[in-house]
Write a protein that holds these residues in place. Structure first.
Motif, PDB file in Angstrom:
ATOM      1  N   THR A  98     -12.047  19.116  -1.801  1.00  0.00           N
ATOM      2  CA  THR A  98     -10.936  18.176  -1.647  1.00  0.00           C
ATOM      3  C   THR A  98      -9.632  18.958  -1.603  1.00  0.00           C
ATOM      4  O   THR A  98      -9.191  19.502  -2.613  1.00  0.00           O
ATOM      5  CB  THR A  98     -10.886  17.175  -2.815  1.00  0.00           C
ATOM      6  OG1 THR A  98     -12.123  16.461  -2.871  1.00  0.00           O
ATOM      7  CG2 THR A  98      -9.728  16.203  -2.634  1.00  0.00           C
ATOM      8  N   PRO A  99      -9.005  19.030  -0.431  1.00  0.00           N
ATOM      9  CA  PRO A  99      -7.723  19.728  -0.333  1.00  0.00           C
ATOM     10  C   PRO A  99      -6.551  18.742  -0.385  1.00  0.00           C
ATOM     11  O   PRO A  99      -6.710  17.555  -0.110  1.00  0.00           O
ATOM     12  CB  PRO A  99      -7.806  20.381   1.048  1.00  0.00           C
ATOM     13  CG  PRO A  99      -8.621  19.413   1.857  1.00  0.00           C
ATOM     14  CD  PRO A  99      -9.548  18.709   0.902  1.00  0.00           C
ATOM     15  N   TRP A 100      -5.391  19.242  -0.740  1.00  0.00           N
ATOM     16  CA  TRP A 100      -4.165  18.453  -0.632  1.00  0.00           C
ATOM     17  C   TRP A 100      -2.984  19.410  -0.464  1.00  0.00           C
ATOM     18  O   TRP A 100      -3.031  20.579  -0.843  1.00  0.00           O
ATOM     19  CB  TRP A 100      -3.969  17.553  -1.851  1.00  0.00           C
ATOM     20  CG  TRP A 100      -3.669  18.259  -3.144  1.00  0.00           C
ATOM     21  CD1 TRP A 100      -2.450  18.522  -3.688  1.00  0.00           C
ATOM     22  CD2 TRP A 100      -4.633  18.769  -4.082  1.00  0.00           C
ATOM     23  NE1 TRP A 100      -2.571  19.177  -4.876  1.00  0.00           N
ATOM     24  CE2 TRP A 100      -3.897  19.343  -5.156  1.00  0.00           C
ATOM     25  CE3 TRP A 100      -6.025  18.808  -4.122  1.00  0.00           C
ATOM     26  CZ2 TRP A 100      -4.517  19.932  -6.236  1.00  0.00           C
ATOM     27  CZ3 TRP A 100      -6.651  19.406  -5.201  1.00  0.00           C
ATOM     28  CH2 TRP A 100      -5.896  19.961  -6.247  1.00  0.00           C
ATOM     29  N   THR A 158       3.325  15.015  -2.483  1.00  0.00           N
ATOM     30  CA  THR A 158       1.919  15.333  -2.259  1.00  0.00           C
ATOM     31  C   THR A 158       1.405  14.595  -1.031  1.00  0.00           C
ATOM     32  O   THR A 158       1.691  13.408  -0.842  1.00  0.00           O
ATOM     33  CB  THR A 158       1.063  14.944  -3.481  1.00  0.00           C
ATOM     34  OG1 THR A 158       1.519  15.678  -4.620  1.00  0.00           O
ATOM     35  CG2 THR A 158      -0.401  15.256  -3.239  1.00  0.00           C
ATOM     36  N   LEU A 159       0.664  15.313  -0.198  1.00  0.00           N
ATOM     37  CA  LEU A 159      -0.043  14.704   0.938  1.00  0.00           C
ATOM     38  C   LEU A 159      -1.528  14.907   0.702  1.00  0.00           C
ATOM     39  O   LEU A 159      -2.033  16.034   0.743  1.00  0.00           O
ATOM     40  CB  LEU A 159       0.389  15.362   2.249  1.00  0.00           C
ATOM     41  CG  LEU A 159      -0.366  14.935   3.518  1.00  0.00           C
ATOM     42  CD1 LEU A 159      -0.219  13.441   3.756  1.00  0.00           C
ATOM     43  CD2 LEU A 159       0.110  15.721   4.724  1.00  0.00           C
ATOM     44  N   ASP A 160      -2.253  13.796   0.436  1.00  0.00           N
ATOM     45  CA  ASP A 160      -3.678  13.914   0.125  1.00  0.00           C
ATOM     46  C   ASP A 160      -4.523  13.730   1.377  1.00  0.00           C
ATOM     47  O   ASP A 160      -4.049  13.343   2.441  1.00  0.00           O
ATOM     48  CB  ASP A 160      -4.087  12.927  -0.971  1.00  0.00           C
ATOM     49  CG  ASP A 160      -3.833  11.471  -0.586  1.00  0.00           C
ATOM     50  OD1 ASP A 160      -3.973  11.118   0.600  1.00  0.00           O
ATOM     51  OD2 ASP A 160      -3.498  10.667  -1.479  1.00  0.00           O
ATOM     52  N   ALA A 161      -5.821  14.009   1.229  1.00  0.00           N
ATOM     53  CA  ALA A 161      -6.727  14.044   2.376  1.00  0.00           C
ATOM     54  C   ALA A 161      -6.829  12.703   3.084  1.00  0.00           C
ATOM     55  O   ALA A 161      -7.052  12.659   4.299  1.00  0.00           O
ATOM     56  CB  ALA A 161      -8.107  14.512   1.925  1.00  0.00           C
ATOM     57  N   PHE A 206      -4.061  12.635   5.872  1.00  0.00           N
ATOM     58  CA  PHE A 206      -3.794  13.784   6.742  1.00  0.00           C
ATOM     59  C   PHE A 206      -3.480  13.350   8.169  1.00  0.00           C
ATOM     60  O   PHE A 206      -2.615  13.919   8.830  1.00  0.00           O
ATOM     61  CB  PHE A 206      -4.994  14.740   6.749  1.00  0.00           C
ATOM     62  CG  PHE A 206      -5.109  15.595   5.516  1.00  0.00           C
ATOM     63  CD1 PHE A 206      -4.050  15.724   4.624  1.00  0.00           C
ATOM     64  CD2 PHE A 206      -6.292  16.278   5.237  1.00  0.00           C
ATOM     65  CE1 PHE A 206      -4.155  16.517   3.487  1.00  0.00           C
ATOM     66  CE2 PHE A 206      -6.410  17.071   4.112  1.00  0.00           C
ATOM     67  CZ  PHE A 206      -5.342  17.179   3.234  1.00  0.00           C
ATOM     68  N   ARG A 207      -4.202  12.352   8.684  1.00  0.00           N
ATOM     69  CA  ARG A 207      -4.009  11.957  10.078  1.00  0.00           C
ATOM     70  C   ARG A 207      -2.599  11.460  10.330  1.00  0.00           C
ATOM     71  O   ARG A 207      -1.967  11.806  11.336  1.00  0.00           O
ATOM     72  CB  ARG A 207      -5.009  10.873  10.470  1.00  0.00           C
ATOM     73  CG  ARG A 207      -4.883  10.452  11.942  1.00  0.00           C
ATOM     74  CD  ARG A 207      -5.700   9.202  12.251  1.00  0.00           C
ATOM     75  NE  ARG A 207      -5.645   8.877  13.660  1.00  0.00           N
ATOM     76  CZ  ARG A 207      -4.640   8.262  14.267  1.00  0.00           C
ATOM     77  NH1 ARG A 207      -3.554   7.942  13.584  1.00  0.00           N
ATOM     78  NH2 ARG A 207      -4.690   7.977  15.564  1.00  0.00           N
ATOM     79  N   ASP A 208      -2.085  10.617   9.437  1.00  0.00           N
ATOM     80  CA  ASP A 208      -0.762  10.018   9.645  1.00  0.00           C
ATOM     81  C   ASP A 208       0.367  10.865   9.076  1.00  0.00           C
ATOM     82  O   ASP A 208       1.536  10.608   9.367  1.00  0.00           O
ATOM     83  CB  ASP A 208      -0.720   8.623   9.015  1.00  0.00           C
ATOM     84  CG  ASP A 208      -1.702   7.675   9.698  1.00  0.00           C
ATOM     85  OD1 ASP A 208      -1.863   7.781  10.934  1.00  0.00           O
ATOM     86  OD2 ASP A 208      -2.323   6.853   8.998  1.00  0.00           O
ATOM     87  N   GLY A 209       0.025  11.858   8.266  1.00  0.00           N
ATOM     88  CA  GLY A 209       1.039  12.763   7.754  1.00  0.00           C
ATOM     89  C   GLY A 209       1.888  12.174   6.648  1.00  0.00           C
ATOM     90  O   GLY A 209       1.594  11.113   6.099  1.00  0.00           O
ATOM     91  N   LEU A 210       2.968  12.870   6.337  1.00  0.00           N
ATOM     92  CA  LEU A 210       3.850  12.490   5.238  1.00  0.00           C
ATOM     93  C   LEU A 210       5.277  12.372   5.749  1.00  0.00           C
ATOM     94  O   LEU A 210       5.768  13.252   6.453  1.00  0.00           O
ATOM     95  CB  LEU A 210       3.793  13.556   4.128  1.00  0.00           C
ATOM     96  CG  LEU A 210       4.699  13.339   2.914  1.00  0.00           C
ATOM     97  CD1 LEU A 210       4.205  12.134   2.105  1.00  0.00           C
ATOM     98  CD2 LEU A 210       4.736  14.589   2.044  1.00  0.00           C
ATOM     99  N   LEU A 221      -0.965  24.635  -0.036  1.00  0.00           N
ATOM    100  CA  LEU A 221      -2.254  23.944   0.019  1.00  0.00           C
ATOM    101  C   LEU A 221      -3.036  24.238  -1.253  1.00  0.00           C
ATOM    102  O   LEU A 221      -3.238  25.399  -1.616  1.00  0.00           O
ATOM    103  CB  LEU A 221      -3.068  24.403   1.229  1.00  0.00           C
ATOM    104  CG  LEU A 221      -4.454  23.764   1.344  1.00  0.00           C
ATOM    105  CD1 LEU A 221      -4.331  22.309   1.825  1.00  0.00           C
ATOM    106  CD2 LEU A 221      -5.363  24.550   2.274  1.00  0.00           C
ATOM    107  N   PHE A 222      -3.478  23.178  -1.931  1.00  0.00           N
ATOM    108  CA  PHE A 222      -4.346  23.279  -3.094  1.00  0.00           C
ATOM    109  C   PHE A 222      -5.722  22.731  -2.720  1.00  0.00           C
ATOM    110  O   PHE A 222      -5.858  21.993  -1.733  1.00  0.00           O
ATOM    111  CB  PHE A 222      -3.788  22.466  -4.267  1.00  0.00           C
ATOM    112  CG  PHE A 222      -2.529  23.025  -4.868  1.00  0.00           C
ATOM    113  CD1 PHE A 222      -2.575  23.785  -6.027  1.00  0.00           C
ATOM    114  CD2 PHE A 222      -1.287  22.772  -4.289  1.00  0.00           C
ATOM    115  CE1 PHE A 222      -1.409  24.295  -6.588  1.00  0.00           C
ATOM    116  CE2 PHE A 222      -0.124  23.267  -4.842  1.00  0.00           C
ATOM    117  CZ  PHE A 222      -0.187  24.033  -6.006  1.00  0.00           C
TER     118      PHE A 222
END
Length: 505
Positions: A179-181, A199-202, A205-209, A224-225
């Motif tokens: 699980t990346p974020w 934070t941008l979680d998985a 990802f498609r729609d972004g932040l 990236l964590f």
């Protein structure tokens, strides 16, 4: 209602739009049409506006730049026209919301760039595998549970982020039980103290932040964590000034997102123009600054037009992609043809340099009336092959292009990459399409593009029409000469085949 003015733009609220003139020397309408100096202004149409019942004047207002009050009563005969112009529906009674739109959504131009995967530092404590594929992706694979610090850290980028909305859109692909974020830190450029930590979680990802930077210049830092075990491949991270739902880069610009390949994307923009044939589709050339190319050039022809852009890799991936992505390109063009009530023989595809690949490639599926290109590039593997001897260090992105299509950088990979174009192009039935080709006689990118196209088309389609002109020089030696000829041929096609004569202004 009273005027709502943004602090950094000039707006005028008109009480009587039948008699209003902004300048006696430069009238708003000239000979019944919107005067050219006002072509790229924004227009707010409130309830009761007389222009809603004046279809001739309404038709000349620019597409994508109209705010329409949700309380306005639109005559039925104007509904289709306004739909083609893609008006933005806004509640004018909500003055705070309207002011925010005017200040943050209605700006001129476009601004976007990318954080590239070769500008990343990897945590020294990460013990897994790391792979960098040019400007395409950086991949980390292994066990992430013991990571207490970011696995990847994009080297700090400085932005002029004062009172601005930004969209951050990562290209990322994940496999395994991981699980990346992303963590985005906005730091004051004056005192270096943290101002925001986002934070941008998985799942998003498609729609972004979307990021609002408040009233201070800031520095953006992206990390990236990850937790778990698996593989993470990150490509370009797109960072763009946002229009808050009013469109991507341009008003009503659209993303064509490839959910099968890292959420990579192409961009599409439509302007209904005068809503008369033909529909011109222009494929943007190679550009490191993300955005749409040649908007003012397309406006000059006054017909409906689309601009397709390719923000992948360092400056574009030549419009090739998965079946999913390529079908979206075809569908987006067909949808606009259908909305306009046009047929495929009222379609013109065009492009210069990298854009020629898109115009020629998709002509096989769309069977347009004409294809007009300058400096054609079709043997994409040969472009990479020419990097060693004919054009050393001239266009290394050609290697990234091969990697992006899963082709090895080898003799076999070059041949396979060339086949990507020809397999698609040779599957089309284009006997009724006019091909207009300006090319460089000593092209150092793809020196056989024109003779290969000419040989194939003339031997396959009896009586096919080809206009062509060769100019002395290498690929980038005479761009003005190519562009001038390109323009003249479009004007000739417009006049001869569609009865359109473009007047100055």
């Amino acid at each position: 209602m009273p005027p709502v003015l943004a602090h950094n733009y000039q707006f005028e609220w008109v009480e009587d739009d039948l008699t209003y003139e902004p300048d006696e020397d430069t009238p708003l309408f000239k000979d019944g049409k919107l005067n050219t100096p006002y072509r790229n202004n924004w227009y707010l149409i409130s309830r009761g506006a007389a222009i809603l019942n004046d279809l001739d004047r309404l038709a000349t207002l620019p597409a994508n730049l109209i705010l329409l009050d949700t309380g306005a009563i639109v005559p039925k005969e104007a509904e289709h026209m306004l739909a083609l112009k893609q008006v933005h529906h806004v509640d004018f009674d909500d003055s705070e919301y309207l002011q925010d739109i005017l200040e943050h959504n209605c700006f001129d131009g476009q601004q976007g760039s990318g954080l590239n995967p070769d500008n990343v530092s990897v945590s020294q404590s990460f013990t897994g595998d790391v792979r960098l594929d040019g400007h395409k992706t950086i991949t980390v694979e292994g066990q992430f549970d013991n990571q207490r610090v970011p696995v990847l850290n994009w080297r700090t980028s400085t932005w002029d982020l004062y009172d601005t909305y930004f969209d951050m859109l990562p290209e990322i692909e994940v496999s395994g039980d991981v699980t990346p974020w992303f963590e985005i830190v906005l730091i004051s450029s004056q005192n270096r103290g943290d101002m925001q930590r986002l934070t941008l979680d998985a799942a998003h990802f498609r729609d972004g932040l979307r990021i609002y930077t408040d009233n201070a210049d800031q520095i953006m830092q992206v990390r990236l964590f990850a937790q778990g075990s698996g593989k993470i491949s990150v490509g370009k991270i797109h960072v763009r000034i946002s229009r808050n739902g009013f469109g991507e880069l341009f008003p009503n610009g659209q993303r064509l997102v490839d959910t099968t390949d890292r959420n990579s994307e192409l961009l599409s923009y439509f302007d209904a123009g005068d809503m008369k044939p033909p529909l011109m589709v222009y494929f943007s050339g190679y550009r490191t600054a993300e955005g749409f190319e040649a908007n003012f050039l397309m406006q000059y022809f006054k017909s409906p037009f689309m601009i397709i852009g390719d923000p992948r890799l360092e400056g574009g991936a030549f419009y090739l992609g998965s079946d999913n992505l390529e079908q979206q390109v075809v569908d987006s063009i067909q949808e606009k043809l259908d909305a306009l009530g046009f047929t495929h023989d009222q379609l013109v595809l065009s492009g210069l340099s990298m854009g020629t690949t898109g115009a020629l490639y998709y002509s096989a599926r769309l069977q347009p009336h004409a294809v007009v290109v300058g400096k054609p590039l079709v043997n994409l593997g040969n472009i990479a092959g020419n990097e060693r001897i004919n054009r050393p260090h001239g266009f290394p992105t050609s290697f990234d292009l091969m990697l992006n299509n899963q082709e090895s950088v080898s003799k076999t990979g070059i041949e396979d990459m060339n086949k990507r174009f020809w397999d698609r192009f040779m599957a089309g039935h284009v006997s009724d399409t006019l091909y207009v080709l300006a090319y460089m006689l000593d092209d150092d990118y793809d020196g056989t593009a024109f003779p290969d196209l000419f040989r194939y088309l003339t031997s396959t389609f009896q009586g096919i029409r080809i206009w062509h002109k060769g100019l002395v020089g290498r690929h980038n030696d005479d761009t003005p000469g190519i562009t001038n000829w390109f323009m003249r041929q479009i004007l000739l096609i417009y006049a001869h085949d569609f009865g359109r004569v473009t007047e100055e202004g």
